[in-house]
Write a protein that holds these residues in place. Structure first.
Motif, PDB file in Angstrom:
ATOM      1  N   ILE A 126      -6.159 -16.471  -4.790  1.00 25.45           N
ATOM      2  CA  ILE A 126      -6.743 -16.446  -3.455  1.00 25.45           C
ATOM      3  C   ILE A 126      -7.848 -17.498  -3.500  1.00 25.45           C
TER       4      ILE A 126
ATOM      5  N   PHE B 272      -5.788 -14.069   5.109  1.00 21.07           N
ATOM      6  CA  PHE B 272      -5.235 -13.301   4.005  1.00 21.07           C
ATOM      7  C   PHE B 272      -5.404 -11.820   4.322  1.00 21.07           C
TER       8      PHE B 272
ATOM      9  N   LEU C 225      -5.489  -8.282   2.669  1.00 23.75           N
ATOM     10  CA  LEU C 225      -5.695  -7.755   1.331  1.00 23.75           C
ATOM     11  C   LEU C 225      -5.823  -6.240   1.368  1.00 23.75           C
TER      12      LEU C 225
ATOM     13  N   ASP D 124      -3.566  -8.877  -3.203  1.00 15.42           N
ATOM     14  CA  ASP D 124      -2.775  -9.709  -2.305  1.00 15.42           C
ATOM     15  C   ASP D 124      -1.300  -9.491  -2.618  1.00 15.42           C
TER      16      ASP D 124
END
Length: 311
Positions: free
Chosen positions: A64, A120, A122, A136
């Motif tokens: 990430i 993203f 998560l 992730d």
């Protein structure tokens, strides 16, 4: 007559005693459990002012990007902050670092919209009171974060534990001082040191060019690998080894004078050198000259307030 009166007294007395017994009631305590306190994910994330990214514990082969290069991150009222630089750490953004995006938390998921790396999603798992895992699913990668309040966070330790990154935060280091004491040696001629990230192949360069020339005119004469190591029981001093390609290594004791100056002590000659950083590399995640997401949001809110006042 006396018999009748006596019977009347006995009868009345029994009624009084009976009524007294009937009024005695024993009550037991009834326990009513309180409803459990529900803590939202956003409350968990904002409980601590800074979250230290324990990069050594990362699991998985993916990355990430904005966590990989962050020393700390913070979640504040929808704004996502990060300390990506050691230079100025503890002072930048009052210790929070730079505004690099925004986030939205719900149930066990946090969506982070980073200014450069994008969105993203998560999964958050709380491992203890001050420790969480960010997972992730796309890259099958986990990062582990440890929470602190700013007044209890040891910024100095993070700085010295990651000193090799500090060397990389300037385009080059220029020699500005050589002690009068010490034996003459080959390193006396070198005026510039350039440190690059590990994995970049030959990750250091040095130059004998004269002082004060523009950065883009420096010609590097030597290349090789460098290594920074701890000195036992000493936090604020390290060892620096320059492994040149074509000749012997040079060994130094490295100390930090301030955010832009280092001292190298050369034990074999007992010479002391000072180098100043030139061309600071600001690892801000927003592109140069481009507003961050939060800056754009604040601008839109300000414009909206202006329109309301005009009506």
């Amino acid at each position: 007559m006396k018999t009748l009166k006596l019977l009347s007294v006995i009868f009345l007395g029994s009624i009084v005693l009976t009524s007294c017994v009937a009024e005695v009631v024993i009550e037991e305590d009834v326990y009513v459990p309180e409803p459990p306190v529900v803590i939202t994910l956003d409350q968990v994330l904002s409980t601590y002012e800074v979250w230290y990214v324990d990069i050594e514990r990362k699991k998985g082969n993916g990355q990430i990007p904005f966590l990989q290069k962050a020393f700390t991150v913070s979640f504040m009222n929808g704004a996502f902050y990060a300390n990506n630089n050691l230079v100025g750490m503890g002072n930048n953004g009052d210790g929070f670092g730079l505004d690099v995006g925004y986030y939205d938390a719900y149930r066990t998921e946090v969506d982070i919209d980073h200014d450069i790396n994008g969105v993203f999603s998560l999964t958050v798992t709380q491992l203890s009171d001050n420790e969480i895992e960010l997972y992730d699913r796309v890259t099958n990668t986990s990062y582990y974060l440890i929470g602190y309040q700013r007044n209890a966070f040891d910024y100095d330790r993070v700085f010295y534990d990651n000193i090799h990154y500090f060397l990389q935060e300037y385009e080059t280091w220029e020699k500005v001082y050589t002690s009068e004491f010490g034996v003459l040696n080959e390193f006396d001629k070198e005026n510039y040191l350039k440190f690059e990230y590990f994995g970049a192949g030959e990750n250091f360069k040095s130059s004998e060019d004269v002082n004060g020339i523009p950065l883009n005119e420096i010609l590097y004469d030597y290349t090789g690998y460098y290594e920074v190591n701890d000195i036992v029981n000493i936090l604020d001093r390290k060892t620096l080894t320059l492994d040149y390609d074509f000749w012997d290594n040079e060994f130094f004791e490295l100390s930090v004078i301030n955010d832009g100056k280092i001292e190298l002590f050369h034990p074999s000659s007992e010479t002391v050198y000072h180098f100043e950083g030139r061309g600071r590399l600001q690892f801000k995640s927003a592109e140069k000259g481009k507003a961050t997401q939060n800056e754009r949001i604040r601008y839109k809110k300000a414009e909206f307030k202006k329109l309301l006042k005009q009506k």
